[in-house]
Each structure stands twice: as C-alpha cells, then as structure tokens.
Scaffold this motif. Structure first.
Motif, short mmCIF file in Angstrom:
data_model
loop_
_atom_site.label_atom_id
_atom_site.label_comp_id
_atom_site.label_asym_id
_atom_site.label_seq_id
_atom_site.Cartn_x
_atom_site.Cartn_y
_atom_site.Cartn_z
N ALA A 1 0.81 -1.34 -0.08
CA ALA A 1 0.04 -0.08 0.15
C ALA A 1 0.94 1.47 -0.07
O ALA A 1 1.71 1.42 0.56
N GLY A 2 0.51 2.09 -0.83
CA GLY A 2 1.28 3.42 -0.89
C GLY A 2 2.46 3.46 -1.98
O GLY A 2 2.37 4.14 -2.94
N GLY A 3 3.24 2.31 -1.92
CA GLY A 3 4.54 2.43 -2.69
C GLY A 3 4.12 1.83 -3.72
O GLY A 3 3.69 0.74 -3.91
N GLY A 4 4.41 2.60 -4.97
CA GLY A 4 4.29 2.09 -6.25
C GLY A 4 3.07 2.08 -6.82
O GLY A 4 2.75 2.05 -8.13
N VAL A 5 1.88 2.29 -6.11
CA VAL A 5 0.71 2.41 -6.52
C VAL A 5 0.26 3.85 -7.19
O VAL A 5 0.41 4.67 -6.52
N ALA A 6 0.13 3.69 -8.27
CA ALA A 6 -0.20 4.97 -9.17
C ALA A 6 -1.67 5.81 -8.36
O ALA A 6 -2.46 5.03 -7.90
N GLU A 7 -1.40 7.00 -8.56
CA GLU A 7 -2.58 7.82 -7.84
C GLU A 7 -3.64 7.49 -8.68
O GLU A 7 -3.79 7.32 -10.03
N GLY A 8 -4.61 7.29 -7.94
CA GLY A 8 -6.08 7.04 -8.71
C GLY A 8 -6.49 5.68 -8.73
O GLY A 8 -7.45 5.12 -8.84
N TRP A 9 -5.44 4.77 -8.28
CA TRP A 9 -5.90 3.32 -8.33
C TRP A 9 -5.70 2.97 -6.91
O TRP A 9 -4.63 2.98 -6.24
N SER A 10 -6.91 2.51 -6.36
CA SER A 10 -6.78 2.17 -5.13
C SER A 10 -6.03 0.59 -5.03
O SER A 10 -5.39 0.58 -4.05
N ARG A 11 -6.44 -0.27 -5.81
CA ARG A 11 -5.30 -1.40 -5.73
C ARG A 11 -5.18 -1.80 -7.11
O ARG A 11 -5.68 -1.44 -8.37
N GLU A 12 -4.12 -2.50 -7.53
CA GLU A 12 -3.77 -2.80 -8.92
C GLU A 12 -4.78 -3.89 -9.48
O GLU A 12 -4.52 -4.88 -9.30
N ASP A 13 -5.47 -3.34 -10.56
CA ASP A 13 -6.42 -4.39 -11.44
C ASP A 13 -5.84 -4.90 -12.43
O ASP A 13 -4.93 -4.12 -13.12
N PRO A 14 -5.87 -6.07 -12.85
CA PRO A 14 -5.26 -6.56 -14.04
C PRO A 14 -5.82 -5.68 -15.50
O PRO A 14 -6.83 -5.40 -15.14
N LEU A 15 -4.83 -5.06 -16.15
CA LEU A 15 -5.24 -4.60 -17.40
C LEU A 15 -5.57 -5.52 -18.63
O LEU A 15 -6.53 -5.38 -19.25
N ALA A 16 -4.77 -6.69 -18.54
CA ALA A 16 -4.85 -7.51 -19.67
C ALA A 16 -4.26 -8.75 -19.04
O ALA A 16 -3.52 -8.98 -18.42
N LEU A 17 -4.93 -9.85 -19.68
CA LEU A 17 -4.47 -11.26 -19.28
C LEU A 17 -3.86 -11.96 -20.52
O LEU A 17 -4.63 -11.67 -21.56
N HIS A 18 -3.16 -12.77 -20.45
CA HIS A 18 -2.84 -13.72 -21.52
C HIS A 18 -2.45 -14.99 -21.12
O HIS A 18 -1.60 -15.33 -20.12
N LEU A 19 -3.54 -15.92 -21.63
CA LEU A 19 -3.51 -17.44 -21.06
C LEU A 19 -2.45 -18.15 -22.03
O LEU A 19 -2.68 -18.29 -23.15
N LEU A 20 -1.48 -18.80 -21.35
CA LEU A 20 -0.45 -19.63 -22.15
C LEU A 20 -0.98 -21.05 -21.54
O LEU A 20 -1.43 -21.18 -20.75
N PRO A 21 -0.15 -22.01 -22.41
CA PRO A 21 -0.68 -23.32 -21.98
C PRO A 21 -0.25 -23.78 -20.37
O PRO A 21 -1.26 -24.56 -19.89
N GLN A 22 0.55 -23.41 -20.10
CA GLN A 22 0.69 -23.45 -18.80
C GLN A 22 1.15 -22.46 -17.96
O GLN A 22 1.52 -22.67 -16.42
N HIS A 23 0.93 -21.38 -18.28
CA HIS A 23 1.07 -20.13 -17.62
C HIS A 23 0.14 -19.08 -18.01
O HIS A 23 -0.55 -19.18 -18.68
#
Lengths: 166, 542
Positions: free
Chosen positions: B279-301
C-alpha cells in the motif's frame, strides 16, 4: 594429386583435387569408383575425364569458381533473401548469355552452389523488367495468339494494379 | 541464340524460384513455355518461403498453386499497401443495425467477425474467405465460390468484388435486459469457437461450431446457434474486466488480487495469487489497488499486466473445490502457486493489448505487447522472446496426479521483454477514454484509434522486411528501357503511425469502441459511434 579434365573441344585442364572436388560429376567419376573397385579410376594424370557438354571457355570460367571455393564452403542451399558475397556477384556478372551457359554447365556438372549463383544472377538481370523488355533481352519470340495476348495483358494489368496501386 | 526458354523445365523452375514475384509474373507473359512453367506449385512454394518475413496465414485453405500464388501476391500487396501514405482498401463490408459497439474481433485469419453490440447482442458474421481458392481471371472468380451470392446479388463483378455482403451466422441475445460494461474473450480451436461473454451481472460461456454450412437445398438460410455451456455469477461489478480463455481454461479476476482459474471441461477450479505493490508504494495515484489490465493465457502459464508490472505465473493445480488461501500473501499452502517472475514497468500503463501468437508445433512466436504510457503519453511496444524455440504445447496434466505437485513448467517467455518502439505521436489521441488499440496475431501490424483518426502501426521488423523486399537488387546498373521505375516509390521512413482510412468513406470517426486487425488477410474491423461496423481489407479481395 591432380586430375585432367577434357572439354568439348578437347582442351585439357589440369586441376588439383580440392578444386575438382567442387564438381560433383568429377568427384563421383574419380573417387566414387574407389568404393567398388578398391582403387580410383582417375588417379593417374594421363587419364582425363571428358566433359562432352562443356566448352573450353565455360569450363575455364567454372574452374575459376571452383578455385575460389576450394577451401570455403559455398552457399549451397538457402532462400534468396540471403546475400551472396561480392566476389560471387562480380564473378557471375550481368551477361545473360554467359550466365545461361554457366547455369547449364553447372547443372550438367552437379555444382549446386554455382547453380544457385547462376539463378541469382539471372534474377538480378531480369529484376524489374516488363515482359517486353525480357523478350528483347533474351530474344524470346512471343508465341501467344492475339486473343491470349489480350487476356495476358488484362491479367498482368490486374496483378500489377494489385501489387502497385499507384 | 541461347535463351531462357530453351532450358529444361527442371532448371527453369530453379531459376524462377530465385526471382521475385513481380518478375515471375512478367516472365509469364513472354511466351507459352514460360507461361506453363510459371504455374508450377514448387515455384510458388519457394517464393512464399522468401516472403516468410511477412505475416502469412498458418493454415492454407487448399495447398494448390492458385492459392499459393494468390497468397504471395496478396501478402506483397498488403505490405505495399498498409504502410503506404494512402492505403487503398480492396474490399469493404458494412454491417448496420446496432446502436453502439462494445467489442469487435476478427477470427480465423480474418474470415469471421464476432461483434458485441448494444450491450446485449453477440453476433457472428461470416465475411467470406479472404483467400479464395479460385484466382486470377474474373471468369474463374465468378463461378467458383461466390456463385450463390452472385445470383442473389446481381451486381457488377467489379463492385461485388469490393463491396461484400456479410452473412450473419449466429446470434446470441441476453434476455434479462441490457448490460453495461460487457465484453468477451474468444478462443478458436479448429472449427470450435468458445466465447466467454461477461455481462454486468453474469458471465456466459458459449460454444459454436464453425463448420462450413451444408449445401443449401431450400431457399431459407440455415442459421447456426450459440450453445450456452454455463452461466456464472457476475465476475466483477465494474468493468471492463479482462478475462482469458483457451481450449480448456478460463481465467478471470477475483477479489483481493486473486485470479480464478476454471477448467470448463471438468469444472475444476484454482486460483492464482498475483503480485500487488504494498500500500502506498508503487501504486499509481487514482488506483486503489492494481487491477489487471490484460491477461494472456498460455498453455501452462498466465501473463498478467497490471498498471505498473508485468507478471508471469505458472497455472495452479486444479481441484474440484480448492481450499483458497485465506491471505493472498500467505504462501506455503499447497494450493498457492509458486511466484513467477515479476517485471516492474518503468512507467504506468492505462491501456494495453497482447498479441495472440499462433501456436504451431515447431516454433513459438514471440509475444507482443502494445501499451499506452500514461505519464509521457506514448505508445510503447514490447516483445517477449520465447525461452525455447521448440516447445510442446501439451495440456497441463493437472488431474493426473492430484496429490503430487507437478514439476513447474519452464517459463515460456523471457522477462523482462525487449523494447521495440516507443512512439511519441499519441497526441492525436487525446486524453480520452475513446482510445483503443488492436494488435495482430504476431504483433507486426496494429491499429490505434484516436478521437477522430485511425492509424495503422507497422512493427519495425516488418517495415525492415518490406524495405528489403522493395529494394532493387541490381546495384549500380543504369536504368534501361525495359526497367520500370515502380520500385522507386517505396516507404523508407521509420515505422510509425500512418493514416489508414484515407481512401474510405469513413473519414471522420467519433470514437467507436470496437477495433480489430488481422494480419495475414489485412482486414480491419472498425466500429463507429453510431453503431455501424466497417470491415476493410487491404490485401487482394476476391
């Protein structure tokens, strides 16, 4: 050790083994029999290998290439995106007639590297010419009927527009 | 006289294979013998392999010479067209009937269009194959594929070649009222298409088979159906929420930074704990928590892009009812996956899109990532190198040994990624949420939509390949009579964003929402603010 090659005209060329190794036919002729007979046929200098389809001038030109590549591995296989060395391009030149002779001889003598180079040379000469220019250059007689020619122009124009919209 | 047309045809095939496509076409119209030889499939196969730097479709409709030839020509045409100052579309499709567009996606090498409109309707359109089997002359073109359409549409050949009629294959409408913030993710495997459709209140998993329609005997068209496989509870209330789907798994964000992974064939579940900055460190202003912007599903990752980091996690072992970790930070529970590499972005991102590398057995394509840097307002293109060139894309064998923890699969991509380009020209796209991106499958071509402009993006490696193809090979030769000057006008500028809709009726766009691009066919789909969907093709149209 060296091998004598005899051209169509009967001229004799004395070449060393690494040079002759570049020529597939000679390699098979001279050393291929080794496996069956236990001795090589053409190890003796006095015996020559007659290459009946290759003229002296073309054979001497081909031997220049073989001499150059006696220690290096030539570009044998590969896509044409690959660049040939400067020496190769200077060697093959822009003389269409000569390139065609080299091409035929390279096919006859089984020299894949030179065959590829000759194809590349032809490609460079023909590069960017239109059909009329190619016919003038090569002396090809257009043997299409009038109807076919009209169709061809239409088709060609179609593709040309697609490739180059402007 | 010793000429080319006296050569035996096996050598001639070799010679023609070394030529460029344009020169083979020129040589074809010199004499009958060369004409006949130039139709040999092996020539076109090797000419295509010379073009392998261009994005080509992985699956050929039918491996005949006509197809190969058409493919080579359309790939060349596309590369010349796309990055030219004023691209000319060669085909155009207009789909009307919606009020606004939520999302568009071109599938299957540009053949299919999936459109989510009005917040309630998902439609699948058949745009026609971009690479028809029949080729060059107009007579063969007409009689082969589009015969039925020709009968229905008595248009002139030239016009119907450019303007295409879309065919709506299937439709899925939500019955329980209109949903906002909806979106979908799709996965096409062979003929089977899976769609994960997120409404506001629920999520539907749909399946449809894209098999070619049976020959129509009656006049009434046969309509296919989306099969509803499962409905879930709502994923998130505020959206757009990124989701991901592949042939077996679906992934969506859950509470407190967790990602939920569901195997929709067996309904096993699991979860991935993503990394969050304290909390606080690294979180951009305006984001309460970091929501994923994009996901990419690989076969095992799974790759997770958050506003300040890119994270790569191995997929967890799935069970029927997983015991979830009570605290996301608590590790050591058998369920929680091993932490993957996390790469902290040197900037903040507010919009991003992953490319969809095609999975082939032999090689693994690099993965591209196009992001918008909020702080400096630039468009940043990163590329993830695959760790190995040969990877077996085996399904994760999670159910085979539930007691054992399987050995972690090697990470499929190198982190950190390589910076490809940074384009500071995003000023045309004002700081406005109507700013969408699209990226083709291999990340070579993309689209950026601003408030009233649409620009095409060409990746540097593709631009270099195009320059290489357009470069005259003969050096130092004086221009001769037979030489055309067509190769002089080649794009030599660095890869940048160029206007793409110059020659279309769609000059000024209010910010629409949908945007999609398909690389091999050169088709783009653009949604207008008034609900119209335009599909333009920039390669050879049928």
């Amino acid at each position: 050790m060296s091998i004598t090659l005899i051209s169509k005209e009967g001229a004799q060329f004395l070449v060393s083994k690494p040079v002759a190794d570049r020529i597939g036919v000679v390699r098979d002729c001279a050393y291929g029999a080794d496996f069956w007979l236990g001795y090589a046929v053409a190890t003796d200098d006095s015996m020559g290998i007659t290459l009946a389809n290759v003229t002296s001038s073309i054979l001497s030109k081909i031997l220049v290439w073989c001499e150059h590549y006696k220690d290096m591995e030539p570009l044998v296989d590969g896509d044409s995106n690959m660049e040939f060395p400067e020496w190769d391009m200077a060697y093959i030149g822009h003389d269409m007639n000569q390139i065609l002779f080299v091409l035929e001889a390279a096919d006859y003598l089984h020299i894949p590297g030179l065959l590829l180079l000759a194809c590349k040379g032809i490609a460079d000469v023909l590069d960017g010419r239109n059909p009329r220019g190619i016919c003038d250059l090569l002396g090809i007689v257009m043997d299409f009927s009038h109807r076919q020619e009209v169709d061809m122009d239409k088709e060609n124009g179609y593709w040309r527009w697609f490739l180059h919209p402007t | 006289m010793h000429t080319l047309d006296r050569l035996p045809d096996d050598i001639l095939v070799l010679v023609l294979s070394a030529l460029s496509v344009q020169d083979v076409l020129a040589l074809r119209s010199t004499c009958r013998y060369l004409y006949a030889v130039s139709y040999s499939p092996s020539i076109w196969l090797s000419l295509l392999s010379h073009l392998s730097l261009l994005p080509l479709p992985t699956t050929l409709p039918s491996p005949g010479q006509e197809t190969l030839e058409r493919l080579a020509i359309s790939a060349l045409r596309l590369s010349a067209n796309w990055s030219s100052p004023s691209p000319v579309p060669t085909e155009c499709t207009l789909i009307k009937g919606a009020r606004h567009i939520d999302k568009l996606e071109l599938l299957g090498e540009g053949r299919w269009l999936l459109a989510l409109t009005d917040g309630e309707r998902l439609s699948l359109y058949d745009l026609g194959s971009p690479f028809p089997a029949s080729a060059s002359s107009s007579s063969t073109d007409a009689d082969a594929a589009d015969q039925q359409e020709q009968e229905q549409e008595p248009m002139r050949g030239g016009l119907s070649r450019i303007f295409r009629q879309p065919k709506r294959v299937a439709e899925y409408t939500r019955s329980t009222g209109r949903g906002w913030h909806c979106g979908f993710e799709s996965y096409l495997e062979g003929e089977e298409l899976f769609v994960l459709l997120s409404w506001r209140n629920q999520t539907d998993l749909l399946r449809i088979s894209l098999s070619p329609p049976p020959p129509r005997r009656q006049s009434q068209p046969q309509r296919q159906q989306f099969d509803l496989l499962q409905s879930f509870e709502r994923i998130r209330e505020s959206a757009p929420t990124p989701t991901a789907i592949n042939g077996r798994l679906l992934v969506y964000p859950w509470h407190s930074g967790l990602l939920r992974v569901v195997d929709y064939r067996t309904w096993e579940e699991g979860s991935v704990v993503t990394w969050n900055p304290s909390a606080g460190g690294g979180v951009a202003e305006g984001w309460s928590r970091e929501d994923p912007l994009a996901l990419h599903l690989l076969p095992q990752h799974i790759l997770v892009l958050k506003p300040t980091s890119l994270q790569l996690f191995p997929l967890p072992a799935l069970q029927i009812s997983p015991r979830l970790p009570s605290h996301p930070s608590a590790s050591g529970i058998g369920e929680s996956p091993r932490p993957g590499p996390v790469w902290h972005l040197p900037f903040r991102v507010d919009a991003a899109v992953f490319s969809r590398p095609r999975l082939s057995a032999k090689t693994q394509e690099p993965l591209s990532l196009l992001m918008r840097d909020v702080d400096s307002w630039t468009l940043v293109h990163y590329r993830l190198r695959p760790t190995t060139t040969t990877t077996t894309f085996a399904r994760p064998s999670t159910s085979s040994s539930p007691t054992d923890t399987p050995a972690p699969a090697p990470a499929p991509y190198h982190l950190p990624p390589t910076l490809i380009t940074e384009l500071p020209e995003l000023a045309f796209a004002q700081r406005d949420r109507h700013n969408t991106f699209a990226l083709g499958a291999s990340g070579s071509r993309g689209l950026v939509q601003g408030l009233s402009v649409l620009r095409g993006y060409t990746a540097p490696w593709l631009a270099a390949a195009e320059r290489e193809l357009g470069r005259p090979r003969r050096r130092g030769a004086s221009p001769e009579t037979g030489t055309e000057s067509r190769r002089s006008a080649q794009p030599t500028s660095d890869p940048a964003l160029n206007e793409i809709l110059h020659n279309t009726p769609l000059r000024i766009m209010e910010g629409g929402n949908g945007l999609s691009v398909d690389e091999p066919s050169g088709r783009i789909a653009v949604g207008e603010a008034d609900g119209d969907v335009w599909v333009f093709g920039f390669a050879v149209g049928a």
